[in-house]
Design a protein around this motif. Structure first.
Motif, PDB file in Angstrom:
ATOM      1  N   SER A  76      48.720 -37.056  40.692  1.00  0.00           N
ATOM      2  CA  SER A  76      48.844 -35.944  41.642  1.00  0.00           C
ATOM      3  C   SER A  76      50.011 -36.115  42.599  1.00  0.00           C
ATOM      4  CB  SER A  76      47.569 -35.827  42.478  1.00  0.00           C
ATOM      5  OG  SER A  76      46.621 -35.090  41.765  1.00  0.00           O
ATOM      6  N   ARG A  77      50.841 -37.120  42.350  1.00  0.00           N
ATOM      7  CA  ARG A  77      51.877 -37.408  43.348  1.00  0.00           C
ATOM      8  C   ARG A  77      52.900 -36.287  43.500  1.00  0.00           C
ATOM      9  NH1 ARG A  77      53.726 -43.609  43.005  1.00  0.00           N
ATOM     10  NH2 ARG A  77      51.809 -44.609  43.683  1.00  0.00           N
TER      11      ARG A  77
ATOM     12  N   PRO B 232      45.082 -44.057  38.555  1.00  0.00           N
ATOM     13  CA  PRO B 232      45.637 -42.987  37.721  1.00  0.00           C
ATOM     14  C   PRO B 232      45.391 -41.593  38.279  1.00  0.00           C
ATOM     15  CG  PRO B 232      44.262 -44.475  36.411  1.00  0.00           C
ATOM     16  CD  PRO B 232      44.245 -44.990  37.810  1.00  0.00           C
ATOM     17  N   GLU B 233      44.194 -41.351  38.842  1.00  0.00           N
ATOM     18  CA  GLU B 233      43.902 -39.986  39.311  1.00  0.00           C
ATOM     19  C   GLU B 233      44.795 -39.589  40.483  1.00  0.00           C
ATOM     20  OE1 GLU B 233      41.942 -42.636  39.435  1.00  0.00           O
ATOM     21  OE2 GLU B 233      40.430 -42.544  41.022  1.00  0.00           O
TER      22      GLU B 233
ATOM     23  N   ILE C 109      52.868 -29.084  40.180  1.00  0.00           N
ATOM     24  CA  ILE C 109      54.098 -29.490  40.869  1.00  0.00           C
ATOM     25  C   ILE C 109      54.346 -28.574  42.066  1.00  0.00           C
ATOM     26  CG2 ILE C 109      56.581 -29.838  40.608  1.00  0.00           C
ATOM     27  CD1 ILE C 109      56.047 -30.412  37.625  1.00  0.00           C
ATOM     28  N   LYS C 110      54.355 -29.156  43.247  1.00  0.00           N
ATOM     29  CA  LYS C 110      54.529 -28.378  44.481  1.00  0.00           C
ATOM     30  C   LYS C 110      55.803 -28.848  45.186  1.00  0.00           C
ATOM     31  CE  LYS C 110      50.497 -26.549  43.828  1.00  0.00           C
ATOM     32  NZ  LYS C 110      50.453 -25.319  43.099  1.00  0.00           N
TER      33      LYS C 110
ATOM     34  N   LEU D 226      49.489 -42.390  31.103  1.00  0.00           N
ATOM     35  CA  LEU D 226      48.143 -41.995  30.698  1.00  0.00           C
ATOM     36  C   LEU D 226      48.057 -40.473  30.751  1.00  0.00           C
ATOM     37  CD1 LEU D 226      45.359 -43.364  30.139  1.00  0.00           C
ATOM     38  CD2 LEU D 226      44.852 -42.987  32.538  1.00  0.00           C
ATOM     39  N   TYR D 227      47.977 -39.842  29.598  1.00  0.00           N
ATOM     40  CA  TYR D 227      47.908 -38.375  29.572  1.00  0.00           C
ATOM     41  C   TYR D 227      46.441 -37.960  29.534  1.00  0.00           C
ATOM     42  CZ  TYR D 227      52.976 -37.953  28.508  1.00  0.00           C
ATOM     43  OH  TYR D 227      54.351 -37.985  28.543  1.00  0.00           O
ATOM     44  N   ALA D 228      45.733 -38.131  30.665  1.00  0.00           N
ATOM     45  CA  ALA D 228      44.305 -37.806  30.690  1.00  0.00           C
ATOM     46  C   ALA D 228      44.087 -36.311  30.901  1.00  0.00           C
ATOM     47  CB  ALA D 228      43.616 -38.603  31.792  1.00  0.00           C
ATOM     48  N   ASP D 229      45.068 -35.633  31.463  1.00  0.00           N
ATOM     49  CA  ASP D 229      45.034 -34.168  31.563  1.00  0.00           C
ATOM     50  C   ASP D 229      46.479 -33.684  31.577  1.00  0.00           C
ATOM     51  OD1 ASP D 229      46.025 -34.375  34.172  1.00  0.00           O
ATOM     52  OD2 ASP D 229      44.036 -34.373  35.067  1.00  0.00           O
ATOM     53  N   HIS D 230      46.710 -32.457  32.018  1.00  0.00           N
ATOM     54  CA  HIS D 230      48.055 -31.873  31.906  1.00  0.00           C
ATOM     55  C   HIS D 230      49.069 -32.441  32.896  1.00  0.00           C
ATOM     56  CE1 HIS D 230      47.703 -29.551  35.678  1.00  0.00           C
ATOM     57  NE2 HIS D 230      46.412 -29.700  35.425  1.00  0.00           N
ATOM     58  N   ARG D 231      48.612 -33.143  33.940  1.00  0.00           N
ATOM     59  CA  ARG D 231      49.526 -33.428  35.044  1.00  0.00           C
ATOM     60  C   ARG D 231      50.690 -34.353  34.665  1.00  0.00           C
ATOM     61  NH1 ARG D 231      45.300 -35.276  39.391  1.00  0.00           N
ATOM     62  NH2 ARG D 231      44.409 -36.114  37.474  1.00  0.00           N
ATOM     63  N   ASN D 232      50.384 -35.502  34.051  1.00  0.00           N
ATOM     64  CA  ASN D 232      51.495 -36.398  33.705  1.00  0.00           C
ATOM     65  C   ASN D 232      52.425 -35.803  32.642  1.00  0.00           C
ATOM     66  OD1 ASN D 232      50.737 -38.250  35.602  1.00  0.00           O
ATOM     67  ND2 ASN D 232      49.538 -39.500  34.191  1.00  0.00           N
TER      68      ASN D 232
END
Ligand code: MIC
Ligand code: SF4
Length: 665
Positions: free
Chosen positions: A499-500, A494-495, A459-460, A72-78
């Motif tokens: 953030s994993r 998903p949220e 990404i940390k 799910l590309y709901a924002d930039h993270r995935n």
């Protein structure tokens, strides 16, 4: 491989891969691993950890990175995570299966699994490869990174349980019904410490995808793995995948001895259902009573083979789904999707009123398609933990594709014969050729040192655990009951999943479904402990269930016992997995009690530690059953530090690139 008389198939494969230790049940052994798989949701930690282990190239025969969960590309993270995964795959020599190609376990079985080899994966359903005679073992990301860096996989030598199959499945009864029957019989912890090894004349009637349904759900019993012999069915399957050359015959030696034998007469099975909220709450559909249904999901790595979906389509043919029901279909792989298109099955689904999703995990892990408040969802997947589907007060039932299809039409939970004659289902088989092609697999270049990993802003670096002090003060931050799943500790909505790759951020979601303030309390404690009942950490291999509490200051978990993968994940994050010597002591600890572990080093050496309850004055003992290797990891503060110290890698070097980028910003 040499066929040694008297050995189980599991023992043969282990003997051929032993790197250290003596394979006597229960003792620690190290295994040389042939292949690894990662999936996006847990692969991020694996590759970030791999990058700080000092290797410039993957050391296993094959490593495949699958993009299948975070679709799910709901924002930039995935998309950022996917870009990172693609870049590190190219750099370090990993094959990458692009988003849209399908679910890791289904694809790996189809394209790469090899009889007699060992596979380690960052996913608890890695044993699915056992359908093709491969020993698949689930692990955390940091551990899988260590394996990719050439470390042996350490585990306790499992006991081997024989599952003896007789007879054949009736039409309308699916391998899923056998899997549910087995999980019901063994319970969610009955397979703990075991490999479930299938045998018997009933095998001949089971195709490799049907075997995969069984191997897949072995994970729901807590088993280390599940495995089938490699026989003519395996050969047929590999040939249909254009891989007959990978076939080798394999079976247990004559006179092999097993820790236990479970007999299952397939012809006596009827359609089964797991009731909410544990996969072992299994009863025959005929005894479940009238359950009205809001949603039906056909898919997941458990039940989205070609013949599974063809059988569901056959039941739906010429019918419409109930107006009360939303039917969702997600073919597990692009390969199957294309075959279903050609065979007309997709058209039947559409005519019946189904919603078709892309190939991936999706609803199975709660990424999309939640059910309405208080709603009932029937799913062909493998886990029905409370809230996993995304709706906290929903009721999820696990069923076969045949039951799912019939129920979607009727509007209530019903086995297929309730809808009409099922004899025609018998004629549905796997194709003779899958038309396999790997255009969505990116193979790595021979040399990747010039390639730069692409780190998105979310990404940390992987946080490091802390070495253990001599006296450890810990406050009881939370007390929970039995069978707490990693879904509950580290929810997969998903949220959060997006953030994993940012542990400081995602840590705030620890236990958030049942205890939204947990993270604040844990942070306020500074140094804390979780107290738990039996089988703590069952289910998914997500090491976030250890990393997130670790980040919040949790130093130990005291439980009646632990699920295997989670126990290892705790150790790999530098947390003590402690077991009550007297289970009744569980009742002597309460939330907010101030505890102290007075002599940690002596405890580590003895494998048992004293716990002082400073609040009540009580004293109790807890066991650790730690191997010397685990002691070293705990002393160091986790696996990453342990490897770095051993390989003399400067700790500050961890994920340097990310740090430099953050400094510049
Ligand atoms: C699952 O089925 O629970 C998952 C999602 O595939 C997990 C991995 C994860 O948490 O990302 C698993 O089975 O290990
Ligand atoms: Fe994906 Fe579900 Fe299979 Fe896990 S169990 S790999 S989430 S389809």
């Amino acid at each position: 491989m040499k066929l040694t008389a008297g050995q189980t198939l599991t023992e043969k494969i282990i003997a051929a891969h032993i790197a250290f230790g003596n394979p006597a049940t229960g003792s620690e052994i190290g295994l040389r691993v042939d292949q690894t798989i990662t999936q996006d949701a847990l692969g991020m930690m694996a590759y970030l950890a791999f990058e700080s282990m000092g290797q410039s190239r993957i050391q296993t025969e094959l490593a495949v990175s699958y993009l299948d969960h975070n679709m799910l590309y709901a924002d930039h993270r995935n998309p950022d995570d996917h870009a990172y995964l693609q870049s590190v795959a190219q750099k370090y020599g990993v094959c990458l299966s692009r988003a849209g190609n399908g679910i890791c376990h289904s694809l790996h079985l189809a394209r790469f699994a090899k009889p007699g080899k060992i596979l380690v994966g960052t996913d608890s359903h890695t044993p699915s490869a056992g359908a093709a005679g491969m020993l698949g073992i689930g692990a955390g990301g940091i551990e899988t990174a260590a394996v990719m860096a050439g470390e042996p996989l350490a585990l306790n030598m499992p006991r081997v349980v024989r599952v003896l199959l007789r007879g054949g499945l009736d039409p309308g009864v699916n391998a899923k019904d056998a899997a549910l029957w087995l999980v019901g019989k063994l319970t969610v912890k009955g397979g703990s410490g075991a490999v479930l090894e299938y045998a018997g004349e009933g095998l001949a009637g089971l195709s490799v995808p049907q075997r995969m349904t069984l191997a897949n759900m072995g994970a729901e019993t807590g088993a280390t793995s599940s495995i089938f012999p490699s026989d003519l069915r395996t050969r047929q399957y590999l040939a249909a995948q254009g891989r007959e050359g990978d076939y080798v015959p394999l079976q247990a030696g004559a006179g092999a001895s097993y820790a236990q034998t479970i007999e299952c007469d397939l012809s006596e099975l009827e359609p089964m259902v797991a009731l909410p909220h544990q996969p072992d709450q299994v009863v025959p559909v005929s005894q479940a009573g009238r359950v009205y249904v809001d949603q039906v999901f056909l898919g997941s790595c458990t039940n989205s083979s070609f013949s599974d979906l063809m059988r569901a389509a056959k039941i739906l043919e010429g019918r419409n789904i109930s107006p009360q029901v939303s039917l969702i279909v997600s073919p597990g792989t692009r390969q199957n999707f294309r075959l279903l298109l050609k065979s007309g099955a997709i058209d039947i689904f559409l005519q019946a009123g189904a919603r078709i999703l892309e190939c991936g995990c999706g609803p199975c892990v709660g990424i999309g398609q939640a059910v309405k408040s208080g709603g009932v969802s029937l799913r062909t997947s493998n886990r029905n933990f409370k809230g996993r589907c995304g709706t906290p007060d929903s009721q999820v039932y696990l069923v076969s594709p045949e039951t799912a299809a019939a129920s979607a039409v009727l509007g209530w939970l019903a086995a297929a014969p309730e809808l009409g004659d099922v004899s025609g289902l018998d004629s549905i088989a796997e194709p003779e050729a899958y038309g396999a092609e790997d255009s969505m697999i990116l193979f790595p270049p021979a040399e990747g040192s010039a390639i730069q990993p692409v780190y998105g802003p979310n990404i940390k670096p992987v946080p490091l655990g802390r070495p253990l002090p001599e006296v450890l003060p810990i406050k009881v931050v939370k007390k929970v009951g039995d069978n707490i799943s990693t879904d509950e500790i580290a929810p997969s909505a998903p949220e959060f999943v997006a953030s994993r790759s940012n542990i400081p951020q995602v840590s705030k979601s620890a236990f958030c479904r049942s205890d939204p303030d947990f993270w604040k309390r844990a942070e306020a404690c500074g140094s804390s402990v979780i107290v738990a009942g039996e089988n703590y950490g069952q289910g998914s291999s997500r090491e976030h269930a250890a990393l997130m509490p670790m980040y919040l200051g949790v130093r130990a978990v005291i439980a009646k016992d632990f699920a295997r993968i989670h126990r290892t994940n705790l150790i790999n994050c530098g947390l003590l997995p402690l077991i009550f010597e007297d289970p009744l002591d569980y009742h002597r600890l309460s939330e907010n009690d101030e505890l102290e572990l007075p002599e940690v080093e002596a405890g580590l050496r003895a494998g048992r530690l004293k716990v002082r309850n400073l609040t009540t004055g009580a004293e109790l003992w807890v066991g650790l059953s730690n191997s010397p290797r685990e002691t070293g990891i705990l002393r160091a503060g986790g696996l990453l530090r342990y490897i770095q110290e051993r390989n003399n890698i400067c700790r500050e070097g961890t994920n340097n690139e990310i740090k430099r980028k953050e400094e510049k910003a």
